[in-house]
Motif scaffolding. Structure first.
Motif, PDB file in Angstrom:
ATOM      1  N   LYS A   1       0.749  -1.233  -0.093  1.00  0.00           N
ATOM      2  CA  LYS A   1       0.119   0.088  -0.053  1.00  0.00           C
ATOM      3  C   LYS A   1       0.922   1.262  -0.141  1.00  0.00           C
ATOM      4  CE  LYS A   1      -2.154  -1.398   3.676  1.00  0.00           C
ATOM      5  NZ  LYS A   1      -3.001  -1.670   4.799  1.00  0.00           N
ATOM      6  N   ASN A   2       0.320   2.239  -0.195  1.00  0.00           N
ATOM      7  CA  ASN A   2       0.867   3.706  -0.132  1.00  0.00           C
ATOM      8  C   ASN A   2       0.131   4.219   1.176  1.00  0.00           C
ATOM      9  OD1 ASN A   2       1.741   6.447  -0.413  1.00  0.00           O
ATOM     10  ND2 ASN A   2      -0.111   6.945  -1.640  1.00  0.00           N
ATOM     11  N   THR A   3       1.569   4.600   2.010  1.00  0.00           N
ATOM     12  CA  THR A   3       1.141   5.100   3.257  1.00  0.00           C
ATOM     13  C   THR A   3       1.433   6.805   3.545  1.00  0.00           C
ATOM     14  OG1 THR A   3       3.320   4.790   4.224  1.00  0.00           O
ATOM     15  CG2 THR A   3       1.818   2.892   4.323  1.00  0.00           C
ATOM     16  N   ASN A   4       1.700   7.272   2.259  1.00  0.00           N
ATOM     17  CA  ASN A   4       1.658   9.019   2.287  1.00  0.00           C
ATOM     18  C   ASN A   4       0.648   9.481   1.761  1.00  0.00           C
ATOM     19  OD1 ASN A   4       3.770  11.002   2.295  1.00  0.00           O
ATOM     20  ND2 ASN A   4       3.359  11.306   0.206  1.00  0.00           N
ATOM     21  N   PHE A   5       0.134  10.354   2.401  1.00  0.00           N
ATOM     22  CA  PHE A   5      -0.934  11.136   2.154  1.00  0.00           C
ATOM     23  C   PHE A   5      -0.717  12.129   0.847  1.00  0.00           C
ATOM     24  CE2 PHE A   5      -3.952  14.848   2.030  1.00  0.00           C
ATOM     25  CZ  PHE A   5      -5.254  14.352   1.908  1.00  0.00           C
ATOM     26  N   ASN A   6      -1.209  11.642  -0.353  1.00  0.00           N
ATOM     27  CA  ASN A   6      -1.121  12.631  -1.465  1.00  0.00           C
ATOM     28  C   ASN A   6      -2.481  12.734  -2.211  1.00  0.00           C
ATOM     29  OD1 ASN A   6      -1.152   9.969  -2.308  1.00  0.00           O
ATOM     30  ND2 ASN A   6      -0.172  10.323  -4.200  1.00  0.00           N
ATOM     31  N   GLY A   7      -3.389  12.944  -1.714  1.00  0.00           N
ATOM     32  CA  GLY A   7      -4.752  13.194  -2.385  1.00  0.00           C
ATOM     33  C   GLY A   7      -5.654  12.384  -1.988  1.00  0.00           C
ATOM     34  N   LYS A   8      -7.066  12.429  -2.324  1.00  0.00           N
ATOM     35  CA  LYS A   8      -8.047  11.847  -2.099  1.00  0.00           C
ATOM     36  C   LYS A   8      -8.060  10.419  -2.100  1.00  0.00           C
ATOM     37  CE  LYS A   8     -13.159  12.110  -2.434  1.00  0.00           C
ATOM     38  NZ  LYS A   8     -14.312  12.974  -3.036  1.00  0.00           N
ATOM     39  N   GLY A   9      -7.391   9.809  -2.999  1.00  0.00           N
ATOM     40  CA  GLY A   9      -7.382   8.331  -3.464  1.00  0.00           C
ATOM     41  C   GLY A   9      -6.288   7.486  -2.992  1.00  0.00           C
ATOM     42  N   TYR A  10      -5.379   8.200  -1.986  1.00  0.00           N
ATOM     43  CA  TYR A  10      -4.274   7.404  -1.425  1.00  0.00           C
ATOM     44  C   TYR A  10      -4.438   6.330  -0.816  1.00  0.00           C
ATOM     45  CZ  TYR A  10      -4.023   8.561   3.580  1.00  0.00           C
ATOM     46  OH  TYR A  10      -4.197   8.473   4.622  1.00  0.00           O
ATOM     47  N   ALA A  11      -5.743   6.414   0.004  1.00  0.00           N
ATOM     48  CA  ALA A  11      -5.886   5.332   0.971  1.00  0.00           C
ATOM     49  C   ALA A  11      -6.254   4.043   0.613  1.00  0.00           C
ATOM     50  CB  ALA A  11      -6.902   5.502   1.928  1.00  0.00           C
ATOM     51  N   ASP A  12      -6.632   4.035  -0.802  1.00  0.00           N
ATOM     52  CA  ASP A  12      -6.977   2.792  -1.482  1.00  0.00           C
ATOM     53  C   ASP A  12      -5.991   2.442  -2.596  1.00  0.00           C
ATOM     54  OD1 ASP A  12      -9.512   1.761  -0.175  1.00  0.00           O
ATOM     55  OD2 ASP A  12      -9.877   3.812  -0.802  1.00  0.00           O
ATOM     56  N   MET A  13      -4.547   3.029  -2.666  1.00  0.00           N
ATOM     57  CA  MET A  13      -3.739   2.753  -3.660  1.00  0.00           C
ATOM     58  C   MET A  13      -3.011   1.747  -3.199  1.00  0.00           C
ATOM     59  SD  MET A  13      -0.842   5.615  -4.763  1.00  0.00           S
ATOM     60  CE  MET A  13       0.340   5.181  -5.790  1.00  0.00           C
ATOM     61  N   GLU A  14      -3.544   0.418  -3.621  1.00  0.00           N
ATOM     62  CA  GLU A  14      -3.011  -0.776  -3.151  1.00  0.00           C
ATOM     63  C   GLU A  14      -2.416  -1.372  -4.073  1.00  0.00           C
ATOM     64  OE1 GLU A  14      -6.116  -2.283  -0.874  1.00  0.00           O
ATOM     65  OE2 GLU A  14      -5.894  -1.259   0.860  1.00  0.00           O
ATOM     66  N   PHE A  15      -1.600  -2.611  -3.757  1.00  0.00           N
ATOM     67  CA  PHE A  15      -1.269  -3.624  -4.711  1.00  0.00           C
ATOM     68  C   PHE A  15      -1.086  -4.953  -4.177  1.00  0.00           C
ATOM     69  CE2 PHE A  15       2.595  -1.610  -2.773  1.00  0.00           C
ATOM     70  CZ  PHE A  15       3.182  -2.686  -2.819  1.00  0.00           C
ATOM     71  N   THR A  16      -0.715  -6.019  -4.813  1.00  0.00           N
ATOM     72  CA  THR A  16      -0.368  -7.278  -4.227  1.00  0.00           C
ATOM     73  C   THR A  16       0.867  -7.763  -4.523  1.00  0.00           C
ATOM     74  OG1 THR A  16      -1.520  -8.557  -5.794  1.00  0.00           O
ATOM     75  CG2 THR A  16      -2.968  -7.919  -3.860  1.00  0.00           C
ATOM     76  N   VAL A  17       1.527  -8.547  -3.846  1.00  0.00           N
ATOM     77  CA  VAL A  17       2.969  -9.191  -4.187  1.00  0.00           C
ATOM     78  C   VAL A  17       2.554 -10.514  -4.171  1.00  0.00           C
ATOM     79  CG1 VAL A  17       5.148  -9.506  -3.645  1.00  0.00           C
ATOM     80  CG2 VAL A  17       4.232  -7.271  -3.025  1.00  0.00           C
ATOM     81  N   GLU A  18       3.072 -11.287  -5.257  1.00  0.00           N
ATOM     82  CA  GLU A  18       2.763 -12.646  -5.347  1.00  0.00           C
ATOM     83  C   GLU A  18       3.948 -13.483  -5.401  1.00  0.00           C
ATOM     84  OE1 GLU A  18      -0.217 -13.610  -8.399  1.00  0.00           O
ATOM     85  OE2 GLU A  18      -1.239 -11.930  -8.068  1.00  0.00           O
ATOM     86  N   SER A  19       4.157 -14.311  -4.227  1.00  0.00           N
ATOM     87  CA  SER A  19       5.553 -14.742  -4.158  1.00  0.00           C
ATOM     88  C   SER A  19       5.133 -16.366  -4.698  1.00  0.00           C
ATOM     89  CB  SER A  19       5.993 -14.824  -2.657  1.00  0.00           C
ATOM     90  OG  SER A  19       7.154 -15.721  -2.682  1.00  0.00           O
ATOM     91  N   LYS A  20       6.122 -16.812  -5.850  1.00  0.00           N
ATOM     92  CA  LYS A  20       5.678 -18.167  -6.188  1.00  0.00           C
ATOM     93  C   LYS A  20       7.058 -18.714  -6.595  1.00  0.00           C
ATOM     94  CE  LYS A  20       3.195 -16.529  -9.432  1.00  0.00           C
ATOM     95  NZ  LYS A  20       2.068 -16.347 -10.529  1.00  0.00           N
ATOM     96  N   SER A  21       7.130 -20.270  -6.625  1.00  0.00           N
ATOM     97  CA  SER A  21       8.219 -20.751  -7.161  1.00  0.00           C
ATOM     98  C   SER A  21       9.079 -20.025  -8.323  1.00  0.00           C
ATOM     99  CB  SER A  21       8.064 -22.242  -7.436  1.00  0.00           C
ATOM    100  OG  SER A  21       7.325 -22.392  -8.325  1.00  0.00           O
ATOM    101  N   GLN A  22      10.361 -20.669  -8.289  1.00  0.00           N
ATOM    102  CA  GLN A  22      10.956 -20.209  -9.623  1.00  0.00           C
ATOM    103  C   GLN A  22      10.552 -20.510 -10.975  1.00  0.00           C
ATOM    104  OE1 GLN A  22      13.911 -17.688  -9.409  1.00  0.00           O
ATOM    105  NE2 GLN A  22      13.282 -17.736 -11.539  1.00  0.00           N
ATOM    106  N   GLN A  23       9.915 -22.003 -10.917  1.00  0.00           N
ATOM    107  CA  GLN A  23       9.378 -22.531 -12.025  1.00  0.00           C
ATOM    108  C   GLN A  23       8.143 -21.731 -12.448  1.00  0.00           C
ATOM    109  OE1 GLN A  23      10.447 -24.008  -9.438  1.00  0.00           O
ATOM    110  NE2 GLN A  23      12.354 -25.052 -10.207  1.00  0.00           N
ATOM    111  N   ALA A  24       7.244 -21.669 -11.249  1.00  0.00           N
ATOM    112  CA  ALA A  24       5.941 -20.630 -11.554  1.00  0.00           C
ATOM    113  C   ALA A  24       6.041 -19.501 -12.156  1.00  0.00           C
ATOM    114  CB  ALA A  24       5.085 -20.669 -10.459  1.00  0.00           C
ATOM    115  N   PHE A  25       7.134 -18.552 -11.702  1.00  0.00           N
ATOM    116  CA  PHE A  25       7.326 -17.322 -12.138  1.00  0.00           C
ATOM    117  C   PHE A  25       8.048 -17.365 -13.461  1.00  0.00           C
ATOM    118  CE2 PHE A  25      10.770 -14.125 -12.711  1.00  0.00           C
ATOM    119  CZ  PHE A  25      10.124 -12.940 -12.296  1.00  0.00           C
ATOM    120  N   ASP A  26       8.996 -18.325 -13.564  1.00  0.00           N
ATOM    121  CA  ASP A  26       9.312 -18.337 -15.313  1.00  0.00           C
ATOM    122  C   ASP A  26       8.268 -18.709 -16.107  1.00  0.00           C
ATOM    123  OD1 ASP A  26      12.007 -17.973 -14.212  1.00  0.00           O
ATOM    124  OD2 ASP A  26      12.365 -19.998 -14.128  1.00  0.00           O
ATOM    125  N   LYS A  27       7.438 -19.483 -15.752  1.00  0.00           N
ATOM    126  CA  LYS A  27       6.151 -19.904 -16.906  1.00  0.00           C
ATOM    127  C   LYS A  27       5.345 -18.528 -16.844  1.00  0.00           C
ATOM    128  CE  LYS A  27       2.206 -23.181 -17.215  1.00  0.00           C
ATOM    129  NZ  LYS A  27       1.366 -21.848 -17.497  1.00  0.00           N
TER     130      LYS A  27
END
Length: 333
Positions: A206-232
């Motif tokens: 997420k974004n924890t720095n206030f920079n406007g009305k939409g900052y609170a929901d400025m989110e993303f996901t980090v998906e950690s997977k095996s090297q084989q799954a990442f390469d695929k």
């Protein structure tokens, strides 16, 4: 002397401690990587040390209140006029100095550890991912793989990731609580953050720095997977994801909430926002009467399009900037 931005990973402590009472899921206390565990160790040390101070202070407070309370035998007592105690003055001046030193030494040690590849992973080659923040979305560019994602990033488990952080316009803060502390993203500047996920899974950023009305929901996901799954996944993206054009990229930088997007190329061929001579994309005229609700969409992303073509009409709906949209139709996450 250490740089100002070296303090950034530890600034995550403040929102955690202030907001932890509002959320029973305190992710910082369940680390999924060596960087997060290093920070947790510092948090625990600080909490125990401060708890000890609180116990001593309140204990002394109670003792003094009880000992010097008003009693019938001392109701007419008048204390003599005194200069004061030099010894006591030295003691209660020295104690805060010692407290600060006791907190500073482990903090500085941790700060410098966080600026390097985590211990135990020094012999493993990191992958590099360029992170560009824009209002209100996160753009991840893979220079070695030649692909780009929006609002999600895939990484191989057990591999150091070197995030090169910058911003297309306003300043934001990049934070994945389960994996490490936060660092700021600034236009025409570049900061670096090493993270490692030693458990497969999906982690919220997420974004924890206030920079406007939409900052609170400025989110993303980090998906950690095996090297084989990442390469695929990389191969699938290069085969099936649409191409990103420079025009579409500039539209993407406008202040909107988007879902997940995936492209088989990246914007680094046109602009590097960390370069001092790069253009700033802030679109101030679009912030007036801005009513985007700020949500992360759960529909599948645009990685696989029919006939391998980008749905321009759908992307245009995503980018529409009339100031009254509720997010529109998104190909999003």
């Amino acid at each position: 002397m250490f740089k100002k931005n070296h303090l950034a990973p530890l600034l995550a402590l403040l929102p955690v401690l202030l907001l932890s009472g509002c959320d029973s899921n305190m992710v910082v206390f369940e680390p999924k990587g060596p960087v997060a565990r290093e920070i947790l160790g510092l948090i625990n040390w600080s909490l125990v040390f401060m708890l000890l101070i609180v116990v001593v202070v309140f204990g002394l407070f109670g003792y003094i209140v009880w000992k010097y309370r008003a009693r019938p035998d001392n109701k007419d007592y008048e204390p003599p006029e005194e200069h004061g105690s030099t010894k006591l003055e030295i003691i209660w001046t020295a104690i805060p100095i010692l407290i600060v030193i006791a907190l500073t030494i482990p903090t500085v040690n941790t700060i410098y550890k966080l600026e390097k590849v985590p211990e135990g992973y020094e012999n493993k080659k990191p992958i590099t991912i360029n992170v560009t923040s824009a209002d209100w979305k996160w753009i991840f560019s893979y220079p070695e793989q030649g692909i780009e994602t929006v609002n999600y990033v895939n990484i191989p488990v057990g591999t150091p990731v070197k995030f090169k952080l910058t911003s297309a316009g306003t300043m934001q803060s990049f934070w994945v609580p389960a994996l490490g502390g936060q660092k700021y993203t600034m236009n025409k500047m570049e900061t670096q953050l090493y993270l490692v996920a030693d458990h497969p899974g999906e982690y919220l950023g997420k974004n924890t720095n206030f920079n406007g009305k939409g900052y609170a929901d400025m989110e993303f996901t980090v998906e950690s997977k095996s090297q084989q799954a990442f390469d695929k996944w990389v191969k699938d993206v290069k085969k099936t994801a649409p191409k990103l054009t420079e025009k579409k990229y500039i539209d993407l930088l406008k202040p909107t909430h988007l879902g997940r997007l995936t492209f088989s190329n990246n914007h680094l061929a046109w602009v590097n926002h960390g370069d001092m001579n790069s253009k700033t994309y802030t679109f101030p005229e679009l912030y007036r009467n801005h009513d985007y609700p700020g949500q992360i969409f759960k529909q599948p992303d645009n990685q696989k399009n029919k006939a391998g073509k980008t749905d321009d009409k759908s992307m245009d709906m995503n980018m529409k900037m009339d100031g009254h949209s509720n997010g529109g139709e998104h190909n999003g996450h």
